[in-house]
Design a protein around this motif. Structure first.
Motif, PDB file in Angstrom:
ATOM      1  N   ALA A  16      87.400 -28.692 -28.215  1.00 57.02           N
ATOM      2  CA  ALA A  16      87.180 -29.947 -27.489  1.00 57.02           C
ATOM      3  C   ALA A  16      88.289 -30.155 -26.460  1.00 57.02           C
ATOM      4  O   ALA A  16      88.031 -30.578 -25.333  1.00 57.02           O
ATOM      5  CB  ALA A  16      87.113 -31.115 -28.463  1.00 57.02           C
ATOM      6  N   GLY A  17      89.511 -29.843 -26.833  1.00 53.77           N
ATOM      7  CA  GLY A  17      90.630 -29.947 -25.902  1.00 53.77           C
ATOM      8  C   GLY A  17      90.509 -28.981 -24.742  1.00 53.77           C
ATOM      9  O   GLY A  17      90.821 -29.321 -23.595  1.00 53.77           O
ATOM     10  N   LYS A  18      90.039 -27.772 -25.033  1.00 52.07           N
ATOM     11  CA  LYS A  18      89.831 -26.783 -23.964  1.00 52.07           C
ATOM     12  C   LYS A  18      88.739 -27.249 -23.003  1.00 52.07           C
ATOM     13  O   LYS A  18      88.858 -27.074 -21.783  1.00 52.07           O
ATOM     14  CB  LYS A  18      89.467 -25.428 -24.558  1.00 52.07           C
ATOM     15  CG  LYS A  18      90.617 -24.750 -25.260  1.00 52.07           C
ATOM     16  CD  LYS A  18      90.187 -23.427 -25.862  1.00 52.07           C
ATOM     17  CE  LYS A  18      91.329 -22.755 -26.596  1.00 52.07           C
ATOM     18  NZ  LYS A  18      90.929 -21.469 -27.179  1.00 52.07           N
ATOM     19  N   VAL A  19      87.667 -27.839 -23.548  1.00 56.84           N
ATOM     20  CA  VAL A  19      86.592 -28.379 -22.708  1.00 56.84           C
ATOM     21  C   VAL A  19      87.150 -29.490 -21.822  1.00 56.84           C
ATOM     22  O   VAL A  19      86.893 -29.532 -20.617  1.00 56.84           O
ATOM     23  CB  VAL A  19      85.421 -28.896 -23.584  1.00 56.84           C
ATOM     24  CG1 VAL A  19      84.464 -29.756 -22.771  1.00 56.84           C
ATOM     25  CG2 VAL A  19      84.687 -27.728 -24.223  1.00 56.84           C
ATOM     26  N   GLN A  20      87.918 -30.380 -22.416  1.00 55.50           N
ATOM     27  CA  GLN A  20      88.502 -31.488 -21.667  1.00 55.50           C
ATOM     28  C   GLN A  20      89.379 -30.968 -20.528  1.00 55.50           C
ATOM     29  O   GLN A  20      89.270 -31.430 -19.390  1.00 55.50           O
ATOM     30  CB  GLN A  20      89.321 -32.363 -22.601  1.00 55.50           C
ATOM     31  CG  GLN A  20      90.036 -33.514 -21.907  1.00 55.50           C
ATOM     32  CD  GLN A  20      90.764 -34.386 -22.897  1.00 55.50           C
ATOM     33  OE1 GLN A  20      90.130 -35.032 -23.711  1.00 55.50           O
ATOM     34  NE2 GLN A  20      92.089 -34.407 -22.824  1.00 55.50           N
ATOM     35  N   ASP A  21      90.237 -30.018 -20.818  1.00 59.27           N
ATOM     36  CA  ASP A  21      91.127 -29.457 -19.797  1.00 59.27           C
ATOM     37  C   ASP A  21      90.351 -28.767 -18.684  1.00 59.27           C
ATOM     38  O   ASP A  21      90.693 -28.888 -17.503  1.00 59.27           O
ATOM     39  CB  ASP A  21      92.110 -28.478 -20.429  1.00 59.27           C
ATOM     40  CG  ASP A  21      93.116 -29.158 -21.354  1.00 59.27           C
ATOM     41  OD1 ASP A  21      93.250 -30.403 -21.306  1.00 59.27           O
ATOM     42  OD2 ASP A  21      93.755 -28.437 -22.152  1.00 59.27           O
ATOM     43  N   ALA A  22      89.305 -28.039 -19.055  1.00 55.69           N
ATOM     44  CA  ALA A  22      88.503 -27.319 -18.058  1.00 55.69           C
ATOM     45  C   ALA A  22      87.796 -28.301 -17.120  1.00 55.69           C
ATOM     46  O   ALA A  22      87.754 -28.077 -15.906  1.00 55.69           O
ATOM     47  CB  ALA A  22      87.481 -26.423 -18.749  1.00 55.69           C
ATOM     48  N   ILE A  23      87.275 -29.375 -17.660  1.00 56.34           N
ATOM     49  CA  ILE A  23      86.572 -30.357 -16.822  1.00 56.34           C
ATOM     50  C   ILE A  23      87.569 -31.146 -15.983  1.00 56.34           C
ATOM     51  O   ILE A  23      87.318 -31.419 -14.802  1.00 56.34           O
ATOM     52  CB  ILE A  23      85.692 -31.277 -17.688  1.00 56.34           C
ATOM     53  CG1 ILE A  23      84.561 -30.451 -18.301  1.00 56.34           C
ATOM     54  CG2 ILE A  23      85.132 -32.429 -16.858  1.00 56.34           C
ATOM     55  CD1 ILE A  23      83.717 -31.189 -19.316  1.00 56.34           C
ATOM     56  N   ALA A  24      88.715 -31.489 -16.547  1.00 59.25           N
ATOM     57  CA  ALA A  24      89.736 -32.225 -15.807  1.00 59.25           C
ATOM     58  C   ALA A  24      90.243 -31.432 -14.601  1.00 59.25           C
ATOM     59  O   ALA A  24      90.679 -32.018 -13.610  1.00 59.25           O
ATOM     60  CB  ALA A  24      90.889 -32.594 -16.725  1.00 59.25           C
ATOM     61  N   ALA A  25      90.171 -30.106 -14.663  1.00 62.94           N
ATOM     62  CA  ALA A  25      90.656 -29.248 -13.576  1.00 62.94           C
ATOM     63  C   ALA A  25      89.663 -29.117 -12.423  1.00 62.94           C
ATOM     64  O   ALA A  25      90.013 -28.558 -11.377  1.00 62.94           O
ATOM     65  CB  ALA A  25      90.996 -27.867 -14.133  1.00 62.94           C
ATOM     66  N   ILE A  26      88.453 -29.621 -12.583  1.00 65.48           N
ATOM     67  CA  ILE A  26      87.437 -29.515 -11.529  1.00 65.48           C
ATOM     68  C   ILE A  26      87.805 -30.456 -10.381  1.00 65.48           C
ATOM     69  O   ILE A  26      88.154 -31.620 -10.607  1.00 65.48           O
ATOM     70  CB  ILE A  26      86.039 -29.863 -12.086  1.00 65.48           C
ATOM     71  CG1 ILE A  26      85.622 -28.833 -13.141  1.00 65.48           C
ATOM     72  CG2 ILE A  26      85.011 -29.949 -10.966  1.00 65.48           C
ATOM     73  CD1 ILE A  26      84.370 -29.207 -13.908  1.00 65.48           C
ATOM     74  N   ASP A  27      87.714 -29.955  -9.150  1.00 65.80           N
ATOM     75  CA  ASP A  27      87.995 -30.784  -7.979  1.00 65.80           C
ATOM     76  C   ASP A  27      87.096 -32.012  -7.975  1.00 65.80           C
ATOM     77  O   ASP A  27      85.881 -31.898  -8.177  1.00 65.80           O
ATOM     78  CB  ASP A  27      87.766 -29.994  -6.688  1.00 65.80           C
ATOM     79  CG  ASP A  27      88.867 -28.974  -6.420  1.00 65.80           C
ATOM     80  OD1 ASP A  27      89.959 -29.124  -6.995  1.00 65.80           O
ATOM     81  OD2 ASP A  27      88.614 -28.045  -5.644  1.00 65.80           O
ATOM     82  N   GLY A  28      87.697 -33.169  -7.747  1.00 64.25           N
ATOM     83  CA  GLY A  28      86.944 -34.424  -7.680  1.00 64.25           C
ATOM     84  C   GLY A  28      86.976 -35.224  -8.972  1.00 64.25           C
ATOM     85  O   GLY A  28      86.641 -36.399  -8.971  1.00 64.25           O
TER      86      GLY A  28
END
Length: 73
Positions: A16-28
């Motif tokens: 869940a933390g990895k998912v959160q980090d991956a989405i947070a890194a998306i531009d915008g």
């Protein structure tokens, strides 16, 4: 704008933390939060950016959890 989504098939808090980090890194994306206990994803972004962000988010989630689905609440 803030939108909330239901997640399925996340196996552990670390994923869940990895998912959160991956989405947070998306531009915008201004903010992304995954609550593992209720399998909820909250994303803050500009309204006009959501369609492209969600396409990128789906790809990012599948890299971490291939069986995970994102469903808008």
């Amino acid at each position: 704008m803030i939108k909330t989504f239901r997640l399925s098939e996340i196996d552990c808090p670390v994923c869940a933390g990895k998912v959160q980090d991956a989405i947070a890194a998306i531009d915008g994306v201004k903010m992304a939060r995954v609550d593992f206990l209720v399998l909820k994803l909250t994303i803050e972004a500009d309204e006009e950016d959501f369609p492209k962000i969600m396409k990128k988010a789906a790809k990012a989630v599948r890299r971490v959890e291939p069986d995970c689905e994102i469903e808008e609440i």
